[in-house]
Motif scaffolding. Structure first.
Motif, PDB file in Angstrom:
ATOM      1  N   VAL A 185       0.819  -1.201   0.000  1.00 28.47           N
ATOM      2  CA  VAL A 185       0.000   0.000   0.000  1.00 28.47           C
ATOM      3  C   VAL A 185       0.862   1.265   0.000  1.00 28.47           C
ATOM      4  O   VAL A 185       1.960   1.289   0.537  1.00 28.47           O
ATOM      5  CB  VAL A 185      -0.938   0.006   1.236  1.00 28.47           C
ATOM      6  N   ARG A 186       0.368   2.300  -0.656  1.00 31.73           N
ATOM      7  CA  ARG A 186       0.912   3.658  -0.539  1.00 31.73           C
ATOM      8  C   ARG A 186      -0.115   4.392   0.327  1.00 31.73           C
ATOM      9  O   ARG A 186      -1.155   4.837  -0.142  1.00 31.73           O
ATOM     10  CB  ARG A 186       1.046   4.293  -1.914  1.00 31.73           C
ATOM     11  N   LEU A 187       0.170   4.494   1.617  1.00 35.49           N
ATOM     12  CA  LEU A 187      -0.840   4.823   2.616  1.00 35.49           C
ATOM     13  C   LEU A 187      -0.820   6.294   2.985  1.00 35.49           C
ATOM     14  O   LEU A 187       0.227   6.839   3.357  1.00 35.49           O
ATOM     15  CB  LEU A 187      -0.599   3.975   3.870  1.00 35.49           C
ATOM     16  N   LEU A 188      -1.976   6.941   2.915  1.00 36.26           N
ATOM     17  CA  LEU A 188      -2.132   8.306   3.397  1.00 36.26           C
ATOM     18  C   LEU A 188      -2.355   8.267   4.900  1.00 36.26           C
ATOM     19  O   LEU A 188      -3.271   7.605   5.390  1.00 36.26           O
ATOM     20  CB  LEU A 188      -3.324   8.983   2.723  1.00 36.26           C
ATOM     21  N   VAL A 189      -1.502   8.993   5.636  1.00 38.57           N
ATOM     22  CA  VAL A 189      -1.593   9.022   7.097  1.00 38.57           C
ATOM     23  C   VAL A 189      -1.774  10.467   7.547  1.00 38.57           C
ATOM     24  O   VAL A 189      -0.846  11.278   7.413  1.00 38.57           O
ATOM     25  CB  VAL A 189      -0.333   8.426   7.752  1.00 38.57           C
ATOM     26  N   VAL A 212       4.454   5.328   3.041  1.00 41.48           N
ATOM     27  CA  VAL A 212       3.573   6.216   3.796  1.00 41.48           C
ATOM     28  C   VAL A 212       3.692   7.640   3.272  1.00 41.48           C
ATOM     29  O   VAL A 212       4.794   8.121   2.983  1.00 41.48           O
ATOM     30  CB  VAL A 212       3.973   6.190   5.297  1.00 41.48           C
ATOM     31  N   VAL A 213       2.547   8.305   3.164  1.00 36.43           N
ATOM     32  CA  VAL A 213       2.490   9.745   2.893  1.00 36.43           C
ATOM     33  C   VAL A 213       1.873  10.386   4.132  1.00 36.43           C
ATOM     34  O   VAL A 213       0.678  10.245   4.379  1.00 36.43           O
ATOM     35  CB  VAL A 213       1.663  10.070   1.634  1.00 36.43           C
ATOM     36  N   LEU A 214       2.702  11.052   4.917  1.00 30.79           N
ATOM     37  CA  LEU A 214       2.286  11.648   6.189  1.00 30.79           C
ATOM     38  C   LEU A 214       2.022  13.128   5.955  1.00 30.79           C
ATOM     39  O   LEU A 214       2.903  13.859   5.491  1.00 30.79           O
ATOM     40  CB  LEU A 214       3.392  11.448   7.228  1.00 30.79           C
ATOM     41  N   VAL A 215       0.808  13.576   6.290  1.00 29.71           N
ATOM     42  CA  VAL A 215       0.372  14.925   5.915  1.00 29.71           C
ATOM     43  C   VAL A 215      -0.006  15.735   7.145  1.00 29.71           C
ATOM     44  O   VAL A 215      -0.861  15.326   7.940  1.00 29.71           O
ATOM     45  CB  VAL A 215      -0.827  14.853   4.935  1.00 29.71           C
ATOM     46  N   ASN A 232      -2.982   4.860  -2.559  1.00 24.95           N
ATOM     47  CA  ASN A 232      -4.040   3.872  -2.811  1.00 24.95           C
ATOM     48  C   ASN A 232      -4.596   3.267  -1.522  1.00 24.95           C
ATOM     49  O   ASN A 232      -5.211   2.208  -1.533  1.00 24.95           O
ATOM     50  CB  ASN A 232      -3.549   2.765  -3.747  1.00 24.95           C
ATOM     51  N   GLY A 233      -4.369   3.978  -0.423  1.00 33.34           N
ATOM     52  CA  GLY A 233      -4.906   3.520   0.844  1.00 33.34           C
ATOM     53  C   GLY A 233      -4.936   4.648   1.853  1.00 33.34           C
ATOM     54  O   GLY A 233      -4.201   5.620   1.730  1.00 33.34           O
ATOM     55  N   GLY A 234      -5.800   4.505   2.844  1.00 33.74           N
ATOM     56  CA  GLY A 234      -5.865   5.538   3.885  1.00 33.74           C
ATOM     57  C   GLY A 234      -7.284   5.978   4.159  1.00 33.74           C
ATOM     58  O   GLY A 234      -8.223   5.547   3.537  1.00 33.74           O
TER      59      GLY A 234
END
Length: 234
Positions: A185-189, A212-215, A232-234
């Motif tokens: 997964v490429r996860l939005l956090v 992880v994409v931490l915002v 593609n996830g989050g």
């Protein structure tokens, strides 16, 4: 002795090591991207700082008085590789990492205090620090790129004590504390959910060969951001 956190970092630096593993979107148009190799390098330097400068060892408690941030994740990963216990909130600890090293951080409640400057390009703490407080940004780069714990960590020791009081051992860190997203997964956090939640999600993503994409809460998550980062996830 190998523990899950050590095995995780071995996987991140060896498998697709140049691929993004942690991407941070912060205020003032900050974007920081760490590949598996670069993430491992930061974790190694931080772990060496913890054990060489602050005498950290298995069982030492590190309180992370920090928001969800890429530097917070590095500190947690470094602590876990050394067999340390990460705590949050107002839990007792020997060591403190904080973005607010005011007078309360130097009153003797901790054996040592790390001041963590959060801006991505900060090379040192902006201003004066009490003599008892160590400047993370100024010190970390001088430490070694390979982390070899001075004392072998133990899987049975506590790795995390949550703000709710839940405890997880090092042996159960990835199967108990970590979340369970889809493989790769490429996860939005969202950083606004807090550091503990962000760490659980990030560990779960990395454990399943994801990223992880931490915002930061002040950053608007647009369709363009999601597309550019291939979330593609989050």
């Amino acid at each position: 002795m190998s523990i899950p956190a050590i095995e995780l970092m071995t996987a991140l630096r060896s498998g697709q090591s140049t691929s993004p593993r942690l991407t941070w979107y912060g205020p003032d148009s900050e974007r920081v991207e760490l590949s598996g190799r670069v993430l491992d390098n930061w974790v190694a330097k931080t772990g060496n700082l913890l054990q060489d400068e602050l005498d950290a060892e298995p069982g030492t408690r590190l309180r992370l008085d920090l928001p969800a941030h890429w530097k917070s994740a590095i500190l947690a990963l470094a602590a876990w590789q050394l067999g340390m216990e990460v705590v949050f909130g107002d839990a007792e600890a020997e060591l403190l990492a904080t973005a607010d090293p005011g007078p309360g951080a130097a009153l003797g409640a901790f054996d040592a205090v790390l001041a963590v400057a959060l801006p991505a390009l900060a090379m040192r703490w902006p201003g004066e620090l009490p003599s008892s407080v160590l400047d993370y940004a100024a010190e970390v780069r001088s430490h070694g790129d390979v982390l070899m714990p001075h004392v072998a960590p133990e899987a049975s020791r506590r790795a995390v004590r949550s703000v709710t009081g839940a405890e997880h051992s090092h042996g159960g860190l990835l199967d108990g504390f970590a979340a369970a997203p889809a493989d790769g997964v490429r996860l939005l956090v969202p950083a606004g959910n807090g550091l503990e939640a962000a760490l659980a999600q990030a560990l779960g993503a990395w454990h399943r060969n994801g990223s992880v994409v931490l915002v930061h809460p002040e950053v608007t998550v647009t369709e363009k951001l999601l597309a550019d980062e291939r979330v593609n996830g989050g």
